[in-house]
Design a protein around this motif. Sequence first.
Motif, PDB file in Angstrom:
ATOM      1  N   UNK A 133      -5.910   2.388   9.582  1.00 48.37           N
ATOM      2  CA  UNK A 133      -6.697   1.207   9.948  1.00 48.37           C
ATOM      3  C   UNK A 133      -6.937   0.308   8.739  1.00 48.37           C
ATOM      4  N   UNK A 134      -5.881   0.027   8.016  1.00 50.45           N
ATOM      5  CA  UNK A 134      -6.005  -0.732   6.777  1.00 50.45           C
ATOM      6  C   UNK A 134      -6.526  -2.138   7.046  1.00 50.45           C
ATOM      7  N   UNK A 135      -7.535  -2.520   6.296  1.00 54.34           N
ATOM      8  CA  UNK A 135      -8.171  -3.820   6.470  1.00 54.34           C
ATOM      9  C   UNK A 135      -9.446  -3.763   7.275  1.00 54.34           C
ATOM     10  N   UNK A 136      -9.649  -2.677   8.018  1.00 54.85           N
ATOM     11  CA  UNK A 136     -10.875  -2.515   8.795  1.00 54.85           C
ATOM     12  C   UNK A 136     -11.992  -2.048   7.858  1.00 54.85           C
ATOM     13  N   UNK A 137     -12.980  -2.909   7.664  1.00 57.49           N
ATOM     14  CA  UNK A 137     -14.006  -2.654   6.652  1.00 57.49           C
ATOM     15  C   UNK A 137     -14.790  -1.370   6.909  1.00 57.49           C
ATOM     16  N   UNK A 138     -14.999  -1.012   8.172  1.00 63.15           N
ATOM     17  CA  UNK A 138     -15.806   0.160   8.495  1.00 63.15           C
ATOM     18  C   UNK A 138     -14.982   1.438   8.626  1.00 63.15           C
ATOM     19  N   UNK A 181      -5.960   8.295  12.656  1.00 60.13           N
ATOM     20  CA  UNK A 181      -6.205   7.111  13.478  1.00 60.13           C
ATOM     21  C   UNK A 181      -4.977   6.214  13.483  1.00 60.13           C
ATOM     22  N   UNK A 182      -4.797   5.525  14.597  1.00 66.07           N
ATOM     23  CA  UNK A 182      -3.670   4.591  14.759  1.00 66.07           C
ATOM     24  C   UNK A 182      -4.218   3.177  14.753  1.00 66.07           C
ATOM     25  N   UNK A 183      -3.588   2.256  13.999  1.00 66.52           N
ATOM     26  CA  UNK A 183      -2.324   2.408  13.278  1.00 66.52           C
ATOM     27  C   UNK A 183      -2.509   3.068  11.905  1.00 66.52           C
ATOM     28  N   UNK A 184      -1.447   3.742  11.485  1.00 66.02           N
ATOM     29  CA  UNK A 184      -1.430   4.305  10.145  1.00 66.02           C
ATOM     30  C   UNK A 184      -0.037   4.146   9.547  1.00 66.02           C
ATOM     31  N   UNK A 185       0.046   4.280   8.250  1.00 67.46           N
ATOM     32  CA  UNK A 185       1.325   4.266   7.556  1.00 67.46           C
ATOM     33  C   UNK A 185       1.209   5.227   6.382  1.00 67.46           C
ATOM     34  N   UNK A 186       2.319   5.531   5.739  1.00 65.24           N
ATOM     35  CA  UNK A 186       2.261   6.483   4.636  1.00 65.24           C
ATOM     36  C   UNK A 186       3.292   6.147   3.572  1.00 65.24           C
ATOM     37  N   UNK A 187       3.013   6.615   2.368  1.00 65.87           N
ATOM     38  CA  UNK A 187       3.939   6.464   1.251  1.00 65.87           C
ATOM     39  C   UNK A 187       4.236   7.845   0.688  1.00 65.87           C
ATOM     40  N   UNK A 188       5.515   8.156   0.550  1.00 67.90           N
ATOM     41  CA  UNK A 188       5.971   9.396  -0.067  1.00 67.90           C
ATOM     42  C   UNK A 188       6.317   9.117  -1.524  1.00 67.90           C
ATOM     43  N   UNK A 225       3.009 -17.650   9.510  1.00 68.77           N
ATOM     44  CA  UNK A 225       1.987 -17.538   8.472  1.00 68.77           C
ATOM     45  C   UNK A 225       1.758 -16.041   8.214  1.00 68.77           C
ATOM     46  N   UNK A 226       2.374 -15.480   7.187  1.00 68.89           N
ATOM     47  CA  UNK A 226       2.308 -14.027   6.993  1.00 68.89           C
ATOM     48  C   UNK A 226       1.024 -13.577   6.319  1.00 68.89           C
ATOM     49  N   UNK A 227       0.707 -12.310   6.561  1.00 69.17           N
ATOM     50  CA  UNK A 227      -0.331 -11.607   5.822  1.00 69.17           C
ATOM     51  C   UNK A 227       0.364 -10.460   5.091  1.00 69.17           C
ATOM     52  N   UNK A 228      -0.374  -9.668   4.315  1.00 68.52           N
ATOM     53  CA  UNK A 228       0.223  -8.479   3.721  1.00 68.52           C
ATOM     54  C   UNK A 228       0.576  -7.491   4.829  1.00 68.52           C
ATOM     55  N   UNK A 229       1.754  -6.867   4.714  1.00 69.16           N
ATOM     56  CA  UNK A 229       2.049  -5.798   5.667  1.00 69.16           C
ATOM     57  C   UNK A 229       1.308  -4.531   5.251  1.00 69.16           C
ATOM     58  N   UNK A 230       1.260  -3.555   6.151  1.00 66.40           N
ATOM     59  CA  UNK A 230       0.426  -2.371   5.931  1.00 66.40           C
ATOM     60  C   UNK A 230       0.872  -1.554   4.724  1.00 66.40           C
ATOM     61  N   UNK A 231       2.172  -1.478   4.474  1.00 64.00           N
ATOM     62  CA  UNK A 231       2.635  -0.702   3.322  1.00 64.00           C
ATOM     63  C   UNK A 231       2.290  -1.399   2.012  1.00 64.00           C
ATOM     64  N   UNK A 232       2.319  -2.723   2.016  1.00 67.08           N
ATOM     65  CA  UNK A 232       1.845  -3.447   0.832  1.00 67.08           C
ATOM     66  C   UNK A 232       0.371  -3.157   0.592  1.00 67.08           C
ATOM     67  N   UNK A 233      -0.412  -3.200   1.658  1.00 71.01           N
ATOM     68  CA  UNK A 233      -1.847  -2.934   1.528  1.00 71.01           C
ATOM     69  C   UNK A 233      -2.109  -1.528   1.005  1.00 71.01           C
ATOM     70  N   UNK A 234      -1.352  -0.546   1.520  1.00 68.06           N
ATOM     71  CA  UNK A 234      -1.538   0.822   1.052  1.00 68.06           C
ATOM     72  C   UNK A 234      -1.174   0.954  -0.422  1.00 68.06           C
ATOM     73  N   UNK A 235      -0.064   0.328  -0.823  1.00 67.47           N
ATOM     74  CA  UNK A 235       0.323   0.357  -2.240  1.00 67.47           C
ATOM     75  C   UNK A 235      -0.744  -0.305  -3.104  1.00 67.47           C
ATOM     76  N   UNK A 236      -1.320  -1.398  -2.633  1.00 68.52           N
ATOM     77  CA  UNK A 236      -2.392  -2.068  -3.385  1.00 68.52           C
ATOM     78  C   UNK A 236      -3.598  -1.142  -3.549  1.00 68.52           C
ATOM     79  N   UNK A 237      -3.988  -0.462  -2.458  1.00 65.72           N
ATOM     80  CA  UNK A 237      -5.139   0.446  -2.538  1.00 65.72           C
ATOM     81  C   UNK A 237      -4.866   1.585  -3.522  1.00 65.72           C
ATOM     82  N   UNK A 238      -3.602   2.006  -3.606  1.00 65.82           N
ATOM     83  CA  UNK A 238      -3.221   3.109  -4.499  1.00 65.82           C
ATOM     84  C   UNK A 238      -2.973   2.636  -5.928  1.00 65.82           C
ATOM     85  N   UNK A 239      -3.043   1.309  -6.162  1.00 63.92           N
ATOM     86  CA  UNK A 239      -2.669   0.713  -7.451  1.00 63.92           C
ATOM     87  C   UNK A 239      -1.267   1.177  -7.864  1.00 63.92           C
TER      88      UNK A 239
END
Length: 398
Positions: free
Chosen positions: A183-188, A202-209, A107-121
């Motif tokens: 810490x993508x998804x962590x509301x605080x 902070x860990x975990x983190x990811x990045x987009x170039x 049962x998948x959720x969004x991966x962190x890079x998808x979440x980051x791309x979503x936040x960046x539109x």
Amino acid sequence: MYKGTCIIIGINDSRRQWFPPEVEAVIARGKLFSGGRRHHEIMADRLPEGHSWVDITVPITDVFRRYEEALADTDTGIVIFASGDPLFYGFAATVQREWPDCRLVVYPSFNSLQMLAHRMLLPYQDMRVVSLTGRPWNKFDEAVIRQEVLIGCLTDHTKTPQAIYERLHEYGYDNYDITIGELLGNEEEERIGPFAEGREYAVPNCLILRRTYIRPRPFGIPEQDFSFLDGRERMITKMPIRLLSLSMLDLHNRSSLWDIGFCTGSVSIEAKLQFPHLQVTAFEVREEGRELMAANSRRFGTPGITAVIGDFLDADLSAYTRPDAVFIGGHNGRLKEILAKVLTVLTEDGCIVMNSVTAQSKQLFNEACMELGLEQQPATRITINDYNPIEILKCKRK
């Protein structure tokens, strides 16, 4: 070998996880659960009373041994929590490797890079994804040399945003903007923003170039652009010969190139620039070669070349990836010994190319091929300007 049911549920860093009813039911009837310690912190108050938990730690083989011991006491299988999409550089592949016969449900959720791309539109359909989590730099280097428009990176405790920034700038790739997600998804605690040099993330983190412009990437580097050994320009493999030699090595279809006697590093650097997927290992007897390779690699933007200094015949080759392509740029009259040692590691479909300037070196090559049972390919003879003719020689196993 476990053949029962293994259910893997993807989660993010939120402390208020939402699951569809089907997944809620799976959790409610579960007895044995597992995940990383962070996953346990997130899910602890959602698990049923009387449950058992197995932390995922290294070595992984011990984890699966504990799984099988615990599963002897339950018939409901195991529920594992993993970050994001378990099939995206995730734990599902580990389960498939360790338990190939189990019934796997994901049962998948969004991966962190998808979440980051979503936040960046950010439309991310063209993004090249690279995992540096416990992995070498190879795939990252390849994506950067190719100058992919978007590169998404999963990091770890050593290949941090700072380390990535430093690697980019060491090799002259200042043509990327970097956006970090923590810490993508962590509301605080979730944070998203541009890279700041020297900051702890902070860990975990990811990045987009995101590429901002295209850095020049020549097809064929003029020899005068290299730093030379003692300024001796005539010692370098000339560009047309270099390109022809690389073409005879068939590098599109190779994965590991060894460059023996690299001198200035021109062949290794040209190969890495034109074929970024290659793992390049370069050998040179002279200590001066170390800085020459480093300086020229930085100048032309080719990270990832392994330079080995010392006599090739004395080198322990077990530490390096076996070659399926070998270029011999220098042999000091010991060609037969070098070829014999190469054959101890060369893959079955591998090939060897050498440039011969003199009749003596060609004779050595011919004699060595005959003695070692190698099949010679048609030679190519080429003359550049007022230089002596050079023959490009090739052989492979019969």
